[in-house]
Design a protein around this motif. Structure first.
Motif, PDB file in Angstrom:
ATOM      1  N   THR A 141      19.124  17.577  -1.102  1.00  9.86           N
ATOM      2  CA  THR A 141      19.177  18.998  -1.443  1.00  9.86           C
ATOM      3  C   THR A 141      20.029  19.135  -2.693  1.00  9.86           C
ATOM      4  O   THR A 141      20.709  18.197  -3.118  1.00  9.86           O
ATOM      5  CB  THR A 141      19.789  19.834  -0.308  1.00  9.86           C
ATOM      6  OG1 THR A 141      21.108  19.343  -0.019  1.00  9.86           O
ATOM      7  CG2 THR A 141      18.936  19.743   0.956  1.00  9.86           C
ATOM      8  N   LEU A 142      19.993  20.317  -3.278  1.00 15.44           N
ATOM      9  CA  LEU A 142      20.852  20.608  -4.420  1.00 15.44           C
ATOM     10  C   LEU A 142      21.966  21.537  -3.987  1.00 15.44           C
ATOM     11  O   LEU A 142      21.744  22.458  -3.199  1.00 15.44           O
ATOM     12  CB  LEU A 142      20.043  21.270  -5.544  1.00 15.44           C
ATOM     13  CG  LEU A 142      18.865  20.486  -6.128  1.00 15.44           C
ATOM     14  CD1 LEU A 142      18.253  21.262  -7.288  1.00 15.44           C
ATOM     15  CD2 LEU A 142      19.289  19.107  -6.575  1.00 15.44           C
ATOM     16  N   ASN A 143      23.156  21.310  -4.516  1.00 18.15           N
ATOM     17  CA  ASN A 143      24.231  22.253  -4.249  1.00 18.15           C
ATOM     18  C   ASN A 143      24.165  23.400  -5.260  1.00 18.15           C
ATOM     19  O   ASN A 143      23.280  23.426  -6.128  1.00 18.15           O
ATOM     20  CB  ASN A 143      25.592  21.547  -4.278  1.00 18.15           C
ATOM     21  CG  ASN A 143      25.860  20.858  -5.610  1.00 18.15           C
ATOM     22  OD1 ASN A 143      25.408  21.308  -6.672  1.00 18.15           O
ATOM     23  ND2 ASN A 143      26.609  19.759  -5.567  1.00 18.15           N
ATOM     24  N   ALA A 144      25.080  24.342  -5.132  1.00 16.72           N
ATOM     25  CA  ALA A 144      25.030  25.548  -5.966  1.00 16.72           C
ATOM     26  C   ALA A 144      25.150  25.261  -7.453  1.00 16.72           C
ATOM     27  O   ALA A 144      24.694  26.049  -8.281  1.00 16.72           O
ATOM     28  CB  ALA A 144      26.128  26.528  -5.528  1.00 16.72           C
ATOM     29  N   ALA A 186      13.786  47.753   5.781  1.00 19.49           N
ATOM     30  CA  ALA A 186      13.759  46.453   5.098  1.00 19.49           C
ATOM     31  C   ALA A 186      13.601  45.354   6.141  1.00 19.49           C
ATOM     32  O   ALA A 186      14.543  44.589   6.410  1.00 19.49           O
ATOM     33  CB  ALA A 186      15.028  46.245   4.274  1.00 19.49           C
ATOM     34  N   PRO A 187      12.436  45.240   6.757  1.00 20.32           N
ATOM     35  CA  PRO A 187      12.268  44.295   7.868  1.00 20.32           C
ATOM     36  C   PRO A 187      12.518  42.845   7.490  1.00 20.32           C
ATOM     37  O   PRO A 187      12.918  42.043   8.327  1.00 20.32           O
ATOM     38  CB  PRO A 187      10.810  44.518   8.295  1.00 20.32           C
ATOM     39  CG  PRO A 187      10.141  45.126   7.107  1.00 20.32           C
ATOM     40  CD  PRO A 187      11.186  45.965   6.449  1.00 20.32           C
ATOM     41  N   GLU A 188      12.308  42.491   6.218  1.00 24.61           N
ATOM     42  CA  GLU A 188      12.495  41.095   5.801  1.00 24.61           C
ATOM     43  C   GLU A 188      13.949  40.648   5.897  1.00 24.61           C
ATOM     44  O   GLU A 188      14.242  39.444   5.908  1.00 24.61           O
ATOM     45  CB  GLU A 188      11.992  40.895   4.370  1.00 24.61           C
ATOM     46  CG  GLU A 188      12.843  41.486   3.275  1.00 24.61           C
ATOM     47  CD  GLU A 188      12.651  42.992   3.076  1.00 24.61           C
ATOM     48  OE1 GLU A 188      13.356  43.572   2.228  1.00 24.61           O
ATOM     49  OE2 GLU A 188      11.786  43.570   3.764  1.00 24.61           O
ATOM     50  N   THR A 189      14.877  41.598   5.995  1.00 24.40           N
ATOM     51  CA  THR A 189      16.292  41.236   6.074  1.00 24.40           C
ATOM     52  C   THR A 189      16.750  40.952   7.504  1.00 24.40           C
ATOM     53  O   THR A 189      17.791  40.327   7.697  1.00 24.40           O
ATOM     54  CB  THR A 189      17.172  42.362   5.501  1.00 24.40           C
ATOM     55  OG1 THR A 189      17.055  43.537   6.334  1.00 24.40           O
ATOM     56  CG2 THR A 189      16.767  42.712   4.078  1.00 24.40           C
ATOM     57  N   VAL A 190      15.978  41.386   8.490  1.00 28.49           N
ATOM     58  CA  VAL A 190      16.385  41.243   9.890  1.00 28.49           C
ATOM     59  C   VAL A 190      16.276  39.776  10.307  1.00 28.49           C
ATOM     60  O   VAL A 190      15.209  39.181  10.270  1.00 28.49           O
ATOM     61  CB  VAL A 190      15.516  42.117  10.808  1.00 28.49           C
ATOM     62  CG1 VAL A 190      15.937  41.921  12.267  1.00 28.49           C
ATOM     63  CG2 VAL A 190      15.629  43.581  10.419  1.00 28.49           C
ATOM     64  N   GLY A 191      17.394  39.196  10.685  1.00 38.05           N
ATOM     65  CA  GLY A 191      17.409  37.809  11.117  1.00 38.05           C
ATOM     66  C   GLY A 191      17.300  36.803   9.985  1.00 38.05           C
ATOM     67  O   GLY A 191      17.207  35.595  10.236  1.00 38.05           O
ATOM     68  N   SER A 192      17.303  37.262   8.728  1.00 37.60           N
ATOM     69  CA  SER A 192      17.153  36.339   7.598  1.00 37.60           C
ATOM     70  C   SER A 192      18.505  35.774   7.180  1.00 37.60           C
ATOM     71  O   SER A 192      19.061  36.091   6.136  1.00 37.60           O
ATOM     72  CB  SER A 192      16.480  37.050   6.412  1.00 37.60           C
ATOM     73  OG  SER A 192      15.114  37.241   6.663  1.00 37.60           O
ATOM     74  N   GLU A 193      19.018  34.908   8.033  1.00 39.01           N
ATOM     75  CA  GLU A 193      20.280  34.240   7.753  1.00 39.01           C
ATOM     76  C   GLU A 193      20.017  33.042   6.850  1.00 39.01           C
ATOM     77  O   GLU A 193      19.070  32.284   7.061  1.00 39.01           O
ATOM     78  CB  GLU A 193      20.911  33.769   9.062  1.00 39.01           C
ATOM     79  CG  GLU A 193      22.245  33.086   8.894  1.00 39.01           C
ATOM     80  CD  GLU A 193      22.808  32.603  10.217  1.00 39.01           C
ATOM     81  OE1 GLU A 193      23.783  31.822  10.197  1.00 39.01           O
ATOM     82  OE2 GLU A 193      22.262  32.993  11.271  1.00 39.01           O
ATOM     83  N   SER A 194      20.827  32.851   5.842  1.00 38.46           N
ATOM     84  CA  SER A 194      20.580  31.814   4.853  1.00 38.46           C
ATOM     85  C   SER A 194      20.597  30.426   5.472  1.00 38.46           C
ATOM     86  O   SER A 194      21.472  30.084   6.263  1.00 38.46           O
ATOM     87  CB  SER A 194      21.618  31.883   3.735  1.00 38.46           C
ATOM     88  OG  SER A 194      21.388  30.861   2.798  1.00 38.46           O
ATOM     89  N   ALA A 195      19.589  29.620   5.095  1.00 34.42           N
ATOM     90  CA  ALA A 195      19.534  28.217   5.502  1.00 34.42           C
ATOM     91  C   ALA A 195      19.862  27.300   4.335  1.00 34.42           C
ATOM     92  O   ALA A 195      19.853  26.079   4.479  1.00 34.42           O
ATOM     93  CB  ALA A 195      18.144  27.888   6.042  1.00 34.42           C
ATOM     94  N   HIS A 196      20.097  27.867   3.163  1.00 39.26           N
ATOM     95  CA  HIS A 196      20.455  27.118   1.948  1.00 39.26           C
ATOM     96  C   HIS A 196      19.403  26.064   1.601  1.00 39.26           C
ATOM     97  O   HIS A 196      19.718  24.937   1.244  1.00 39.26           O
ATOM     98  CB  HIS A 196      21.831  26.470   2.100  1.00 39.26           C
ATOM     99  CG  HIS A 196      22.928  27.445   2.375  1.00 39.26           C
ATOM    100  ND1 HIS A 196      23.395  28.329   1.426  1.00 39.26           N
ATOM    101  CD2 HIS A 196      23.618  27.707   3.517  1.00 39.26           C
ATOM    102  CE1 HIS A 196      24.361  29.086   1.958  1.00 39.26           C
ATOM    103  NE2 HIS A 196      24.504  28.736   3.218  1.00 39.26           N
ATOM    104  N   THR A 197      18.139  26.454   1.699  1.00 34.86           N
ATOM    105  CA  THR A 197      17.054  25.519   1.369  1.00 34.86           C
ATOM    106  C   THR A 197      16.672  25.583  -0.106  1.00 34.86           C
ATOM    107  O   THR A 197      16.005  24.670  -0.605  1.00 34.86           O
ATOM    108  CB  THR A 197      15.801  25.832   2.206  1.00 34.86           C
ATOM    109  OG1 THR A 197      15.462  27.221   2.034  1.00 34.86           O
ATOM    110  CG2 THR A 197      16.047  25.565   3.672  1.00 34.86           C
ATOM    111  N   TYR A 198      17.072  26.638  -0.807  1.00 38.43           N
ATOM    112  CA  TYR A 198      16.684  26.778  -2.209  1.00 38.43           C
ATOM    113  C   TYR A 198      17.518  25.875  -3.101  1.00 38.43           C
ATOM    114  O   TYR A 198      17.076  25.479  -4.174  1.00 38.43           O
ATOM    115  CB  TYR A 198      16.834  28.247  -2.636  1.00 38.43           C
ATOM    116  CG  TYR A 198      16.008  28.645  -3.841  1.00 38.43           C
ATOM    117  CD1 TYR A 198      14.918  27.894  -4.269  1.00 38.43           C
ATOM    118  CD2 TYR A 198      16.305  29.802  -4.546  1.00 38.43           C
ATOM    119  CE1 TYR A 198      14.158  28.278  -5.359  1.00 38.43           C
ATOM    120  CE2 TYR A 198      15.555  30.197  -5.635  1.00 38.43           C
ATOM    121  CZ  TYR A 198      14.482  29.428  -6.035  1.00 38.43           C
ATOM    122  OH  TYR A 198      13.735  29.814  -7.123  1.00 38.43           O
ATOM    123  N   GLY A 199      18.730  25.551  -2.660  1.00 37.59           N
ATOM    124  CA  GLY A 199      19.530  24.582  -3.385  1.00 37.59           C
ATOM    125  C   GLY A 199      20.330  25.135  -4.541  1.00 37.59           C
ATOM    126  O   GLY A 199      21.134  24.427  -5.131  1.00 37.59           O
TER     127      GLY A 199
END
Length: 471
Positions: free
Chosen positions: A265-268, A347-360
């Motif tokens: 993965t990539l870090n920030a 804003a239903p897309e925000t419900v339960g959308s906890e970051s998994a840090h997959t974007y890197g």
């Protein structure tokens, strides 16, 4: 006289006085018009549907893998919350139970980075069937113009590599896309495509020479390469002034991914994070043989298409889309959640959308998911067709279905969202949602055809909900 395109194969009889030789093809937007009739090509009928003539079609037979299972096999259907989620999936989506059981032929041939997030679900028969039928329908809605495939999250390229390799098997040889436009924020991946293009036939041999040297002392070299790539981003920004250094960085990245426990993965800050997977000398030698075949296949397939790629944010890549294009948004996913969303949530897309840090490169949680929805909304309003791939969190399903439009009745929205189990775990469900885009009547009608073909090809009978019948 007969004229044809030297890129896509479009042909027709031309009786006008103007010399059209060398003019750009209006069907694909890439090739040039030439005099004469090719051995194989296609015409465009009065209904704007392509009519193939003696085009080569790759031998295609979906490969079967594993068993479908029953709901009890998957934790997201367990317990009271899981039961509620199961009913939500039944009522609001089409669950494709055998999604991971039918794969494209030789599904590993383009797996040049493994393990790598996003690989498995894009090598399935269903994904490629869906993309082919959407592209065909878009051709009709474009009134006889091939769409481009826009991939804002290119990654290891499993979507475009497999669609350009196998897509014509679904269309009697007619190409799906005129070109591919792609972007990704993983500078190492984009740099690897650049290296393939730069080195051409030498790419595989040059990589394997270095891989053999690094494999001689893998534990030590893994840590050294990992340290080198913590600051490798700078080298990749200097491809013109220091191309050899940039290419070396990309070779190190490929070597590192393929020798890691769970990939990288990539870090920030853009550095690589990875853990070494111990292997014997014999296992490493076998891995290099595998890499030779797969890297060669990727290089050759990427060179066979018109591919425009760049390291850029997904928003910038989406800005390049025109109303005639198909955008495949294989979004970085938040953590999976099967919690339901209250009706009319703003804003239903925000419900339960906890970051998994997959974007890197930062947060891929609620804020990022909202950004994806906003971009998709603008695209479909402009007439762009969008296919969204993400986790099947109820909030994300709801948010995407709100974008379908085109006067699709509420009861038919479920036909545009296909949910399925993760190819990698039993704890996550995924979705593919088709947003036809404004004024695309043919694409709007295509989901029903996809399900009919799925059943014909050996998939489960979604209409009867066979997956939900306990064995």
């Amino acid at each position: 006289m007969h004229i044809h395109c030297d890129h896509c194969g479009f042909e027709r009889i031309y009786t006008g006085a103007m010399d059209r030789n060398g003019m750009r093809c209006a069907v694909c937007g890439v090739g040039r018009i030439r005099d004469g009739r090719p051995v194989g090509g296609f015409t465009v009928g009065p209904d704007f549907r392509p009519v193939p003539h003696n085009l080569p079609v790759p031998p295609y037979h979906a490969a079967r893998s594993g068993d479908m299972g029953v709901p009890a096999d998957f934790s997201y259907f367990a317990g009271v919350r899981g039961g509620l989620y199961r009913r939500f999936v039944q009522q609001h989506t089409s669950y494709v139970g055998r999604f991971t059981n039918l794969l494209v032929p030789d599904s590993e041939q383009f797996a040049w980075l493994t393990p790598y997030a996003g690989n498995g679900h894009n090598r399935t028969h269903f994904t490629q069937l869906l993309l082919a039928r959407v592209a065909q329908a878009k051709f009709v809605d474009n009134r006889g113009r091939l769409p481009r495939l826009i991939e804002p999250f290119l990654g290891s390229g499993q979507v475009f590599l497999n669609s350009t390799r196998w897509g014509t098997a679904f269309t009697d040889g007619v190409p799906l896309f005129g070109a591919v436009v792609a972007g990704d924020l993983n500078h190492f991946v984009i740099g690897s495509y650049w290296t393939m293009r730069r080195l051409g036939d030498r790419f595989v041999d040059e990589y394997l020479k270095l891989a053999a040297v690094w494999d001689a002392h893998p534990a030590h070299n893994f840590e050294q390469v990992l340290e080198d790539l913590r600051t490798g981003r700078g080298a990749l920004l200097a491809t013109e002034s220091a191309p050899a250094t940039a290419m070396l960085c990309c070779f190190k990245y490929i070597w590192l991914v393929n020798r890691s426990v769970h990939g990288t993965t990539l870090n920030a800050s853009g550095g690589v994070v990875a853990t070494w997977k111990p292997r014997t000398a014999g296992e490493l030698a076998a891995l290099r043989v595998q890499e030779a075949a797969r890297l060669g296949a990727v290089r050759d397939q990427a060179r066979s298409v018109v591919l425009d790629f760049e390291c850029r944010d997904f928003r910038r890549t989406c800005e390049l889309a025109t109303p005639q294009d198909v955008v495949f948004l294989d979004c970085p996913s938040p953590k999976f959640s099967n919690g339901l969303v209250e009706p009319l949530h703003p804003a239903p897309e925000t419900v339960g959308s906890e970051s998994a840090h997959t974007y890197g490169t930062g947060d891929d949680g609620a804020e990022f998911q909202t950004a994806v929805v906003e971009v998709a909304r603008e695209l479909v309003r402009a007439g762009v067709t969008v296919v969204l791939c993400n986790l099947a969190n109820p909030g994300l399903v709801d948010a995407y279905q709100r974008l379908i439009g085109n006067d699709v009745p509420a009861g038919d929205l479920r036909r545009h969202t296909f949910t399925f189990r993760s190819p990698a775990t039993t704890g996550e469900a995924y979705q593919l949602t088709v947003l036809p885009g404004a004024r695309n009547a043919t694409v709007t009608a295509v989901p029903g055809r996809i399900l009919a073909e799925w059943r014909r090809d050996g998939g489960d009978d979604v209409a009867r909900g066979s997956f939900f019948e306990e064995a």
